[in-house]
Design an enzyme around this catalytic site. Sequence first.
Site, PDB file in Angstrom:
ATOM      1  N   ASN B 394       0.818  -1.202   0.000  1.00 23.16           N
ATOM      2  CA  ASN B 394       0.000   0.000   0.000  1.00 23.16           C
ATOM      3  C   ASN B 394       0.853   1.252   0.000  1.00 23.16           C
ATOM      4  O   ASN B 394       1.062   1.871  -1.040  1.00 23.16           O
ATOM      5  CB  ASN B 394      -0.972  -0.019   1.185  1.00 23.16           C
ATOM      6  CG  ASN B 394      -1.946   1.141   1.150  1.00 23.16           C
ATOM      7  OD1 ASN B 394      -1.911   1.976   0.249  1.00 23.16           O
ATOM      8  ND2 ASN B 394      -2.817   1.216   2.123  1.00 23.16           N
ATOM      9  N   ASP B 395       1.410   1.602   1.169  1.00 29.03           N
ATOM     10  CA  ASP B 395       2.165   2.855   1.290  1.00 29.03           C
ATOM     11  C   ASP B 395       3.303   2.967   0.275  1.00 29.03           C
ATOM     12  O   ASP B 395       3.611   4.049  -0.198  1.00 29.03           O
ATOM     13  CB  ASP B 395       2.724   2.997   2.706  1.00 29.03           C
ATOM     14  CG  ASP B 395       1.614   3.249   3.720  1.00 29.03           C
ATOM     15  OD1 ASP B 395       0.573   3.794   3.312  1.00 29.03           O
ATOM     16  OD2 ASP B 395       1.790   2.892   4.893  1.00 29.03           O
ATOM     17  N   VAL B 396       3.913   1.828  -0.061  1.00 33.33           N
ATOM     18  CA  VAL B 396       5.075   1.874  -0.953  1.00 33.33           C
ATOM     19  C   VAL B 396       4.693   2.189  -2.394  1.00 33.33           C
ATOM     20  O   VAL B 396       5.557   2.312  -3.251  1.00 33.33           O
ATOM     21  CB  VAL B 396       5.886   0.562  -0.914  1.00 33.33           C
ATOM     22  CG1 VAL B 396       6.421   0.311   0.478  1.00 33.33           C
ATOM     23  CG2 VAL B 396       5.067  -0.615  -1.398  1.00 33.33           C
ATOM     24  N   ALA B 435       0.893   3.844   7.473  1.00 39.06           N
ATOM     25  CA  ALA B 435       1.274   5.216   7.779  1.00 39.06           C
ATOM     26  C   ALA B 435       0.049   6.080   8.102  1.00 39.06           C
ATOM     27  O   ALA B 435       0.181   7.233   8.486  1.00 39.06           O
ATOM     28  CB  ALA B 435       2.049   5.821   6.620  1.00 39.06           C
TER      29      ALA B 435
END
Lengths: 102, 465
Positions: B394-396, B435
Amino acid sequence: MEIDPLIFRLSIFILSIFVGYYVVWSVTPSLHTPLMSVTNAISSVIIVGAIIAGLSGNSESIFNTSSIFGFLAIALAAINIFGGFLVTQRMLAMYKKKKKEK
Amino acid sequence: MISANLSAIFYLISGVLFILALRGLSSPETSRQGNLFGILGMIIAVTVTFLSIGNFSTGFIFVLIFILLGGSIGAFIAYRIPMTAMPELVAGFHSLVGLAAVFVAISAFLNPEAFNLGTKGNIKLGSLIEMSIGAAVGAITFSGSIIAFLKLQGIMSGSPIVFKGQHPLNAIILISIVVLIYLLCASQSSNLFWVLLAVSFLIGFLLIIPIGGADMPVVISMLNSYSGWAAAGIGFTLENTALIITGALVGSSGAILSYIMCKGMNRSFFNVILGGFGATDSSSSSVNKEQRPVKSGNADDAAFLMKNASSVIIVPGYGMAVAQAQHALREMVDTLKKNDIKVSYAIHPVAGRMPGHMNVLLAEANVPYDEVFELEEINNDFANADVAFVIGANDVTNPVAKTDPQSPIYGMPVLDVEKCKSVLFVKRSLSPGYAGIDNDLFYKENTLMLFADAKKMTEDITKNL
């Protein structure tokens, strides 16, 4: 004047940090997990200290407080040595190259 | 009984073999040989220790019994552990190294004669300093790794535990460790030694609780490093070259891995260590709470898109590990390849819960390692790919890291997934990632969300291909 042996050990230590630095940077990122498990296994070479500790008792009493801690440390380090090397072996055996196109 | 000089040479040899073991890991072809070097080095070190003591009495039999006992437990674990549980295993192993270092230090403190360190109550000053540093670092490694293990295992919540005055408290404890070591060396009092150990256990625990679950790659690497320094400390006490070399190798290895992980998140080491990330982000995520339209699809749509693609890039993340979807994923890719579709895998440095976690899982699922690429190697290929298949990451992939300086992840290197012609995003819900920030990718024109369990969705797509 003689140099304190501690200085020699310190030299080995510092140089090894540099060796470690360059060797570890050359490890391919896809093998970072095996790197952690194998460093785990080799840091258990602390077992040499544990063996000395375990055998520190005299012939009348094998077990005293000091040697019992030694024996426990032997068992802990042995878990790590066998577990660490074998799990690394297991992981590395899985890394395969692409088979030639049929 | 062999001479001290001869055994020192053998310890040096085993140290060199350990260096070669790490050197082997520079490529998968040489890695297996490297591991054998490591095993050989260990056999030499243990054998030489036996020979140098030369005491083959009853105690020797007990040593063998304990080696066999520990060894069989270790071997059993090594064969049984699923690859998805590797982060927990490594954390667990770190704790054992730490505890072993503590036990050896205790033993040496109680019976210094056996180690040639002086007599009880009158241990050589240098040895006592080395011993207490080794013991303190070992204790920190032990309790810290236990917390990391519990968090990874899910026994303890992965969310950071923060409280008021946490940092001052930790600082006071760290200073008190230094003071205790000083007092211990001045007085040789065994009470102070026990207090030192207790305080070190406590700080290890306190240092790790504020660090969140997804920061575990840094924590594990850091504890790896600590376990090395602990071993080196004991190595100085025992005047053992093999231990000093190994300790330095492991110490720097863990430090480099922590550095790589921090860089992968564009955060400083101290930012991670001080912790609390992801716990206090509720304010920033609530700003952007208006409902934006998302396109969602099913396995049929996804299969249609992929069937008509000529190249597909797969982006795996921790969610893939949780869903155990790696085998299903490889089956899907096999089907794609049969249709002459080019498939490659893109791995972000911090994907998963430890360095290299995704690579191991893919290797386990028989994905050839030359189809798996690191961020820098593959990031330019997204623009030319037809479909990006994001599974459990997700965040990456969040483009916000490149566009919004206000975002907490701004500046973090991300995979340019949005440049693909279309993006398939497998996720259970729209909830933000670790995050705590919304992923802009969800709302892009060319993104199709696939709301399902990663494993089930992948299997369904394969059926529809």
